[in-house]
Design a protein around this motif. Structure first.
Motif, short mmCIF file in Angstrom:
data_model
loop_
_atom_site.label_atom_id
_atom_site.label_comp_id
_atom_site.label_asym_id
_atom_site.label_seq_id
_atom_site.Cartn_x
_atom_site.Cartn_y
_atom_site.Cartn_z
N GLY A 309 0.81 -1.21 0.00
CA GLY A 309 0.00 0.00 0.00
C GLY A 309 0.84 1.26 0.00
O GLY A 309 0.57 2.20 -0.75
N MET A 310 1.88 1.28 0.82
CA MET A 310 2.72 2.47 0.93
C MET A 310 3.50 2.74 -0.35
O MET A 310 3.66 3.90 -0.77
N PHE A 311 3.99 1.68 -1.00
CA PHE A 311 4.81 1.86 -2.20
C PHE A 311 4.00 2.04 -3.48
O PHE A 311 4.55 2.35 -4.53
N SER A 312 2.68 1.85 -3.41
CA SER A 312 1.86 1.86 -4.63
C SER A 312 1.76 3.22 -5.30
O SER A 312 1.30 3.32 -6.44
N LEU A 313 2.20 4.27 -4.62
CA LEU A 313 2.14 5.61 -5.20
C LEU A 313 3.52 6.20 -5.47
O LEU A 313 3.65 7.40 -5.77
N LEU A 314 4.56 5.38 -5.38
CA LEU A 314 5.90 5.90 -5.60
C LEU A 314 6.13 6.37 -7.04
O LEU A 314 6.94 7.27 -7.28
N ASP A 315 5.40 5.79 -8.00
CA ASP A 315 5.54 6.28 -9.38
C ASP A 315 5.05 7.71 -9.49
O ASP A 315 5.63 8.52 -10.21
N LYS A 316 3.97 8.04 -8.77
CA LYS A 316 3.47 9.42 -8.77
C LYS A 316 4.45 10.35 -8.05
O LYS A 316 4.66 11.49 -8.46
N LEU A 317 5.05 9.85 -6.98
CA LEU A 317 5.96 10.67 -6.19
C LEU A 317 7.23 11.01 -6.97
O LEU A 317 7.68 12.16 -6.97
N PHE A 318 7.79 10.00 -7.64
CA PHE A 318 9.05 10.20 -8.35
C PHE A 318 8.86 10.62 -9.81
O PHE A 318 9.82 11.04 -10.47
N GLY A 319 7.64 10.49 -10.32
CA GLY A 319 7.42 10.81 -11.74
C GLY A 319 8.14 9.84 -12.66
O GLY A 319 8.60 10.21 -13.73
N SER A 320 8.25 8.57 -12.22
CA SER A 320 8.98 7.57 -12.98
C SER A 320 8.20 6.26 -12.97
O SER A 320 7.28 6.06 -12.17
N ASN A 321 8.62 5.35 -13.87
CA ASN A 321 8.02 4.03 -13.91
C ASN A 321 8.23 3.32 -12.57
O ASN A 321 9.33 3.36 -12.00
N LEU A 322 7.17 2.70 -12.05
CA LEU A 322 7.24 2.10 -10.71
C LEU A 322 8.30 1.02 -10.64
O LEU A 322 9.02 0.90 -9.62
N ALA A 323 8.43 0.21 -11.68
CA ALA A 323 9.44 -0.85 -11.67
C ALA A 323 10.84 -0.27 -11.53
O ALA A 323 11.69 -0.84 -10.83
N GLU A 324 11.09 0.87 -12.16
CA GLU A 324 12.39 1.52 -12.05
C GLU A 324 12.63 2.06 -10.65
O GLU A 324 13.73 1.96 -10.10
N VAL A 325 11.59 2.64 -10.06
CA VAL A 325 11.71 3.19 -8.71
C VAL A 325 12.03 2.08 -7.72
O VAL A 325 12.83 2.26 -6.79
N LEU A 326 11.40 0.92 -7.89
CA LEU A 326 11.55 -0.18 -6.94
C LEU A 326 12.84 -0.98 -7.15
O LEU A 326 13.20 -1.80 -6.30
N GLN A 327 13.53 -0.74 -8.25
CA GLN A 327 14.69 -1.55 -8.60
C GLN A 327 15.76 -1.60 -7.51
O GLN A 327 16.34 -2.67 -7.24
N PRO A 328 16.05 -0.48 -6.78
CA PRO A 328 17.09 -0.55 -5.73
C PRO A 328 16.69 -1.41 -4.52
O PRO A 328 17.54 -1.74 -3.71
N LEU A 329 15.42 -1.74 -4.40
CA LEU A 329 14.95 -2.50 -3.24
C LEU A 329 14.89 -3.98 -3.56
O LEU A 329 14.47 -4.39 -4.65
N THR A 330 15.30 -4.80 -2.61
CA THR A 330 15.24 -6.26 -2.81
C THR A 330 13.92 -6.77 -2.24
O THR A 330 13.85 -7.30 -1.13
N LEU A 331 12.87 -6.58 -3.03
CA LEU A 331 11.53 -6.94 -2.58
C LEU A 331 11.17 -8.36 -3.00
O LEU A 331 11.61 -8.84 -4.06
#
Length: 396
Positions: A309-331
């Motif tokens: 839920g918390m990460f579902s809006l990171l694409d809006k926050l960063f203005g980038s593709n969500l997969a790219e934003v999440l790439q540094p995290l080992t989810l």
């Protein structure tokens, strides 16, 4: 109350500083008697008590269909009756409106379009549809009727939000949080990158020295860490003297949640105003966790739901593709599948949660069935999630 129809969503109504001030239930086209039955069931479930600092903005198209004893059934001081201005202007309705007002209800002249003079002379509060922007005369009415909190609804983006603020509206709602200004997307990107790195380290249980090194690179983040650990919420009896000690006292689970929320909490240009995305992300995180808990999820599964839920809006926050934003995290794969593809159990929950704070009444029933969630459980989780949003707003 178990029911097989009427699946309202709860839309947030925010203040100028982006704190939650009211809830707008979307009942779609439900008849008045069914709406009142649902409201009474919410009273019995203590929803109004659990969100004691918030108003409830409830739309009724025809005041003649509202029972005159409504004040004996519902807490009048908590509910605003939103009546179309055209119905308020009807003289046959005005004595009835006066009756409701005298018994403690606020009457909001909804879909307000009066330009030179009021269609209803007793107007104290009004709501204006900002879907296509606000008319030039909006500010004159917020000024003339300055004693009331007026509501601009269906605000689509940051441009119309600024127009509403400049026009003097104190209550704001719509999808503007999901359409942030370009400047917001790039603001303080280095600090957000450090936060993502910290989250990556926490998620793989890195040693404290690695975490300390990143904290030391951001004075603001360091200050907030020590402030949080020193707060009354932790009731520490020892003075914190090092980053390692602060991290230990906070605990990895709490640190992870705090960092997730902090992603959205960087200062806005308007002093004191929260990032609109922050409260929407906080709502999603709490709602996901609550639904997971109700389904019997263990602590790790609830943490994963909260994170989705918390990460579902990171694409809006960063203005980038969500997969790219999440790439540094080992989810975990199930978290990535939910966030990127809306698949799996968490993906089904996220789809439901994405509908639950917007005008999607007609779609919620199918989403509830897909997620195997009972409507009463759904509404209980909605209230608990908004209670947590209130807490986030207080602590921000």
């Amino acid at each position: 109350m178990i029911r097989d129809s009427g699946f309202p969503t709860f839309m947030p109504v925010m203040s100028a500083l982006q704190r939650l001030v009211a809830i707008q239930p979307d009942f779609s086209n439900l008849p008045t008697n069914e709406i009142i039955e649902i409201l009474q069931s919410w009273k019995e479930s203590e929803f109004f008590d659990k969100l004691s600092q918030n108003l409830w903005l409830v739309s009724f198209p025809d005041p003649q269909l509202i029972p005159v004893d409504l004040h004996t059934r519902l807490p009048a001081n908590r509910i605003c009756l939103c009546i179309p201005e055209s119905a308020c202007a009807n003289k046959e309705n005005q004595s009835r409106l006066k009756h409701f007002s005298s018994n403690g209800f606020r009457i909001v002249a909804d879909n307000f379009v009066s330009s030179l003079e009021l269609a209803w002379g007793d107007t104290k509060y009004f709501a204006m549809d900002a879907q296509a922007g606000l008319p030039f005369y909006a500010k004159s009415w917020t000024t003339k009727l300055s004693s009331g909190q007026h509501w601009a609804k269906n605000i689509s983006d940051s441009v119309v939000l600024e127009q509403a603020l400049q026009s003097g509206f104190k209550m704001l709602s719509g999808d503007y949080a999901f359409n942030p200004p370009a400047s917001n997307k790039s603001a303080d990107s280095s600090a957000r990158t450090r936060l993502l790195k910290l989250l990556g380290l926490v998620s793989r249980d890195a040693d404290s020295p690695e975490l300390e090194e990143l904290f030391k690179q951001d004075p603001s983040l360091s200050f907030m860490l020590f402030k949080l650990v020193s707060s009354a919420a932790f009731a520490q009896t020892v003075r914190v003297s090092s980053f390692g000690q602060a991290i230990t006292l906070l605990g990895r689970r709490q640190l992870q949640r705090w960092l997730q929320l902090l992603l959205y909490a960087r200062p806005e240009e308007n002093a004191g105003a929260l990032n609109p995305l922050m409260t929407r992300a906080a709502f999603r995180a709490s709602m996901m966790e609550g639904l997971c808990q109700k389904q019997g999820g263990n602590k790790d599964e609830q943490d994963a739901a909260f994170m989705v839920g918390m990460f579902s809006l990171l694409d809006k926050l960063f203005g980038s593709n969500l997969a790219e934003v999440l790439q540094p995290l080992t989810l975990k794969e199930e978290i990535l599948d939910a966030l990127i593809g809306r698949t799996g159990t968490l993906g089904a929950l996220l789809h439901l949660v994405e509908l639950s704070d917007r005008a999607n009444c007609a779609e919620v029933e199918n989403a509830l069935q897909r997620a195997e969630i009972n409507v009463d459980v759904f509404e209980e989780c909605l209230v608990e999630a908004y209670a947590w949003v209130n807490q986030v707003c207080r602590d921000a």
